[in-house]
Scaffold this active site. Structure first.
Site, PDB file in Angstrom:
ATOM      1  N   LYS A  14      44.716  29.627  44.985  1.00 29.36           N
ATOM      2  CA  LYS A  14      44.956  30.982  44.479  1.00 29.36           C
ATOM      3  C   LYS A  14      45.771  30.874  43.202  1.00 29.36           C
ATOM      4  O   LYS A  14      46.646  30.009  43.112  1.00 29.36           O
ATOM      5  CB  LYS A  14      45.755  31.798  45.509  1.00 29.36           C
ATOM      6  N   HIS A 179      57.734  31.137  55.036  1.00 31.30           N
ATOM      7  CA  HIS A 179      57.734  32.457  54.374  1.00 31.30           C
ATOM      8  C   HIS A 179      59.068  32.697  53.660  1.00 31.30           C
ATOM      9  O   HIS A 179      59.475  33.843  53.456  1.00 31.30           O
ATOM     10  CB  HIS A 179      57.521  33.625  55.366  1.00 31.30           C
ATOM     11  N   HIS A 206      58.435  39.731  58.571  1.00 30.34           N
ATOM     12  CA  HIS A 206      57.256  39.408  57.755  1.00 30.34           C
ATOM     13  C   HIS A 206      56.083  39.322  58.720  1.00 30.34           C
ATOM     14  O   HIS A 206      55.942  38.344  59.453  1.00 30.34           O
ATOM     15  CB  HIS A 206      57.479  38.082  57.016  1.00 30.34           C
ATOM     16  N   ASN A 209      49.038  37.596  58.666  1.00 24.70           N
ATOM     17  CA  ASN A 209      48.246  36.674  59.483  1.00 24.70           C
ATOM     18  C   ASN A 209      49.164  35.678  60.165  1.00 24.70           C
ATOM     19  O   ASN A 209      49.039  35.386  61.341  1.00 24.70           O
ATOM     20  CB  ASN A 209      47.237  35.930  58.608  1.00 24.70           C
ATOM     21  N   ARG A 239      47.857  31.997  65.905  1.00 25.25           N
ATOM     22  CA  ARG A 239      48.818  30.991  66.400  1.00 25.25           C
ATOM     23  C   ARG A 239      49.574  31.517  67.615  1.00 25.25           C
ATOM     24  O   ARG A 239      49.910  32.695  67.682  1.00 25.25           O
ATOM     25  CB  ARG A 239      49.821  30.633  65.301  1.00 25.25           C
ATOM     26  N   ASP A 281      42.502  40.042  63.340  1.00 23.06           N
ATOM     27  CA  ASP A 281      42.835  41.101  62.387  1.00 23.06           C
ATOM     28  C   ASP A 281      43.318  42.340  63.143  1.00 23.06           C
ATOM     29  O   ASP A 281      42.625  42.856  64.017  1.00 23.06           O
ATOM     30  CB  ASP A 281      41.598  41.431  61.540  1.00 23.06           C
ATOM     31  N   PHE A 282      44.503  42.808  62.759  1.00 22.27           N
ATOM     32  CA  PHE A 282      45.119  43.906  63.516  1.00 22.27           C
ATOM     33  C   PHE A 282      44.344  45.218  63.396  1.00 22.27           C
ATOM     34  O   PHE A 282      44.441  46.073  64.277  1.00 22.27           O
ATOM     35  CB  PHE A 282      46.594  44.072  63.101  1.00 22.27           C
ATOM     36  N   GLY A 329      51.095  42.097  55.249  1.00 29.64           N
ATOM     37  CA  GLY A 329      49.936  42.941  55.557  1.00 29.64           C
ATOM     38  C   GLY A 329      50.163  43.968  56.648  1.00 29.64           C
ATOM     39  O   GLY A 329      49.906  45.166  56.463  1.00 29.64           O
ATOM     40  N   GLY A 331      53.201  44.625  58.305  1.00 28.74           N
ATOM     41  CA  GLY A 331      54.485  45.315  58.121  1.00 28.74           C
ATOM     42  C   GLY A 331      54.405  46.407  57.065  1.00 28.74           C
ATOM     43  O   GLY A 331      55.023  47.466  57.196  1.00 28.74           O
ATOM     44  N   ASN A 333      51.529  47.924  56.080  1.00 27.82           N
ATOM     45  CA  ASN A 333      50.407  48.872  56.236  1.00 27.82           C
ATOM     46  C   ASN A 333      50.235  49.517  57.599  1.00 27.82           C
ATOM     47  O   ASN A 333      49.589  50.550  57.705  1.00 27.82           O
ATOM     48  CB  ASN A 333      49.096  48.162  55.882  1.00 27.82           C
ATOM     49  N   GLU A 382      55.978  37.496  46.647  1.00 27.31           N
ATOM     50  CA  GLU A 382      56.329  36.082  46.547  1.00 27.31           C
ATOM     51  C   GLU A 382      56.027  35.549  45.147  1.00 27.31           C
ATOM     52  O   GLU A 382      56.770  34.713  44.630  1.00 27.31           O
ATOM     53  CB  GLU A 382      55.532  35.289  47.594  1.00 27.31           C
TER      54      GLU A 382
HETATM   55  P1  ADP Z   1      48.515  36.492  55.054  1.00 25.47           P
HETATM   56  O1  ADP Z   1      49.473  35.929  56.040  1.00 25.47           O
HETATM   57  O2  ADP Z   1      47.159  35.851  55.097  1.00 25.47           O
HETATM   58  O3  ADP Z   1      49.069  36.668  53.659  1.00 25.47           O
HETATM   59  P2  ADP Z   1      48.619  39.382  55.125  1.00 25.47           P
HETATM   60  O4  ADP Z   1      50.072  39.500  54.844  1.00 25.47           O
HETATM   61  O5  ADP Z   1      47.664  39.805  54.058  1.00 25.47           O
HETATM   62  O6  ADP Z   1      48.229  37.943  55.614  1.00 25.47           O
HETATM   63  O7  ADP Z   1      48.319  40.228  56.453  1.00 25.47           O
HETATM   64  C1  ADP Z   1      47.054  40.293  57.009  1.00 25.47           C
HETATM   65  C2  ADP Z   1      47.119  41.195  58.229  1.00 25.47           C
HETATM   66  O8  ADP Z   1      47.497  42.512  57.834  1.00 25.47           O
HETATM   67  C3  ADP Z   1      45.790  41.319  58.977  1.00 25.47           C
HETATM   68  O9  ADP Z   1      45.981  41.107  60.347  1.00 25.47           O
HETATM   69  C4  ADP Z   1      45.412  42.760  58.731  1.00 25.47           C
HETATM   70  O10 ADP Z   1      44.744  43.296  59.820  1.00 25.47           O
HETATM   71  C5  ADP Z   1      46.754  43.431  58.596  1.00 25.47           C
HETATM   72  N1  ADP Z   1      46.602  44.736  57.971  1.00 25.47           N
HETATM   73  C6  ADP Z   1      46.270  45.013  56.702  1.00 25.47           C
HETATM   74  N2  ADP Z   1      46.152  46.369  56.526  1.00 25.47           N
HETATM   75  C7  ADP Z   1      46.407  46.929  57.737  1.00 25.47           C
HETATM   76  C8  ADP Z   1      46.440  48.265  58.237  1.00 25.47           C
HETATM   77  N3  ADP Z   1      46.180  49.303  57.449  1.00 25.47           N
HETATM   78  N4  ADP Z   1      46.734  48.451  59.545  1.00 25.47           N
HETATM   79  C9  ADP Z   1      46.975  47.406  60.350  1.00 25.47           C
HETATM   80  N5  ADP Z   1      46.973  46.130  59.939  1.00 25.47           N
HETATM   81  C10 ADP Z   1      46.688  45.893  58.653  1.00 25.47           C
END
Ligand code: ADP
Length: 396
Positions: A14, A179, A206, A209, A239, A281-282, A329, A331, A333, A382
């Site tokens: 990335k 993290h 934090h 995923n 995990r 995926d949440f 993600g 926290g 959203n 980050e």
């Molecule tokens: P990574 O650790 O790969 O950086 P992220 O911080 O992007 O991951 O988080 C990914 C997670 O955030 C996924 O499980 C996804 O489902 C969750 N997520 C993103 N948007 C939402 C939302 N609107 N509601 C619930 N979970 C969400």
């Protein structure tokens, strides 16, 4: 300063090109399938995303592809790679050698190499990214920013494992935590939002995923949930989090798994995916639970329960808490998950305002009027931290 940030994985890389002061992002993207075939996705704010198949036998071709598209007259954002003042690399494991970011020189590379046994999947990939940049941009300064560094202020009682002490002394077995760049960023923002008091106790959640919590006293990490590796703590997407080691022996005996197979199960097939059988995926879990899938509901319940337990543990360890931060993600959203985590913690002075909590991806105070403990949603950044560290070290 204009900084290129590189996060190199084993088959992906990335990148983000940004201004270290103010954080403006000029371009970012992703190289995938390195060593297989190679695909580049390049994003410039306000323009359409570009996807290109480019052969990438190694990380060098990936870095070259990034630089080529950055200076491309039609798709790029700079006239020459000379405009890249420095490169900041995200490095997973800094072991005990790194308490902060450092300019990459031979000694730094040797120390990162020494940490390979502690981060066997990530550190070699991070090094490939570093070496590729050194070869292609030999005159551009490079900086390493470690996921572990922020946690190095933990006291021995937090980082020592209760196994024979010689494994700490001889083999560096201890809690490191990950993290760190995210925990450093959001805890600093939280302290700012608290009005920069002389003393502060912050719990950072934090939740992505990969997930971890940290307890931060006066801006310094006092404890964190991940351990020697990122498998520890509470259940994550795939995990397991902390495990009773007896289970390993039991399952390995029953199914004849070797340790690699067992760890693959704990890393890739466990967590909320393992419990639900639906997804890591949440958003998928929310949908499935809403449709009556009991195991998806249980996976969410387990996740929430374990996060709550660590919040209680860290408040207790710090002798109080001034603020709880939600980031990454989930926290940032998941309105519902934040609500459910804070539900029932009113006895600790943690009171959420349901209406204020109705936000995604914004930096806001979502605590109720009069809540003893502030609850903040703080989008993590980050990349900005890496850019700021890189610029600061280069100016020195
Ligand atoms: P990574 O650790 O790969 O950086 P992220 O911080 O992007 O991951 O988080 C990914 C997670 O955030 C996924 O499980 C996804 O489902 C969750 N997520 C993103 N948007 C939402 C939302 N609107 N509601 C619930 N979970 C969400």
């Amino acid at each position: 300063m204009k900084i290129l940030i590189i996060n190199a994985g084993s088959s992906s890389l990335k990148y983000q090109f940004m201004e270290s002061e103010g954080g403006e992002v000029f371009a970012k993207g992703l190289c995938e399938r390195i060593g297989i075939d190679g695909r580049l996705t390049h994003k410039v704010p306000g323009r359409e995303d570009v996807k290109k198949d480019i052969p990438m036998p190694t990380h060098s071709e990936a870095i070259q592809a990034v630089l080529d598209i950055m200076v491309d007259p039609a798709l790029g954002v700079i006239a020459s790679t000379d405009e890249i003042a420095a490169v900041g690399h995200r490095v997973l494991h800094g072991g005990m050698a790194f308490t902060e970011s450092c300019i990459i020189d031979d000694a730094c590379i040797a120390a990162i190499e020494k940490c390979i046994p502690l981060g066997p999947l990530h550190n070699p990939a991070n090094l490939m990214g570093i070496r590729a940049c050194q070869a292609i941009m030999p005159n551009t300064p490079q900086v390493a920013v470690f996921d572990t560094a922020f946690h190095m202020t933990m006291p021995p009682k937090a980082y020592i494992y209760a196994i024979p002490y010689e494994y700490y002394e001889k083999d560096d077995v201890r809690r490191y935590g990950f993290h760190g760049t995210s925990h450093r960023y959001v805890s600093a923002r939280a302290i700012d939002m608290l009005g920069n008091p002389e003393h502060s106790k912050v719990i950072c959640c934090h939740l992505g995923n990969g997930s971890s919590l940290s307890a931060v006293v006066d801006g310094k990490c006092a404890d964190t949930t991940m351990g020697l590796g990122p498998l520890a703590g509470f259940p994550m997407g795939t995990r397991s989090g902390d495990m009773d080691a007896t289970i390993l022996e039991y399952l390995m005996g029953r199914y004849g798994y070797d340790i690699k197979e067992m760890l693959n199960i704990l890393n890739k097939k466990s967590g909320v995916l393992g419990i639900s059988g639906v997804s890591s995926d949440f958003r998928d879990l929310d949908d499935a639970a809403a449709k009556g899938n009991e195991r998806a509901a249980l996976a969410l319940e387990k996740f929430i329960y374990e996060v709550k337990k660590f919040i209680g543990a860290y408040a207790s360890a710090m002798g109080g808490v001034d603020a709880i931060v939600f980031t990454a993600g989930i926290g940032e959203n998941s309105i519902d998950l934040r609500r459910r985590i804070c539900e029932g913690l009113e006895y600790m002075g943690i009171q959420m305002d349901a209406e204020k909590n109705n936000v995604r991806g914004q930096e806001v105070d979502v605590s109720a009027e009069g809540s003893k403990v502030k609850i903040f949603v703080i989008p993590t950044n980050e990349e900005l931290m890496i850019a700021m560290d890189t610029a600061a070290l280069c100016k020195k």
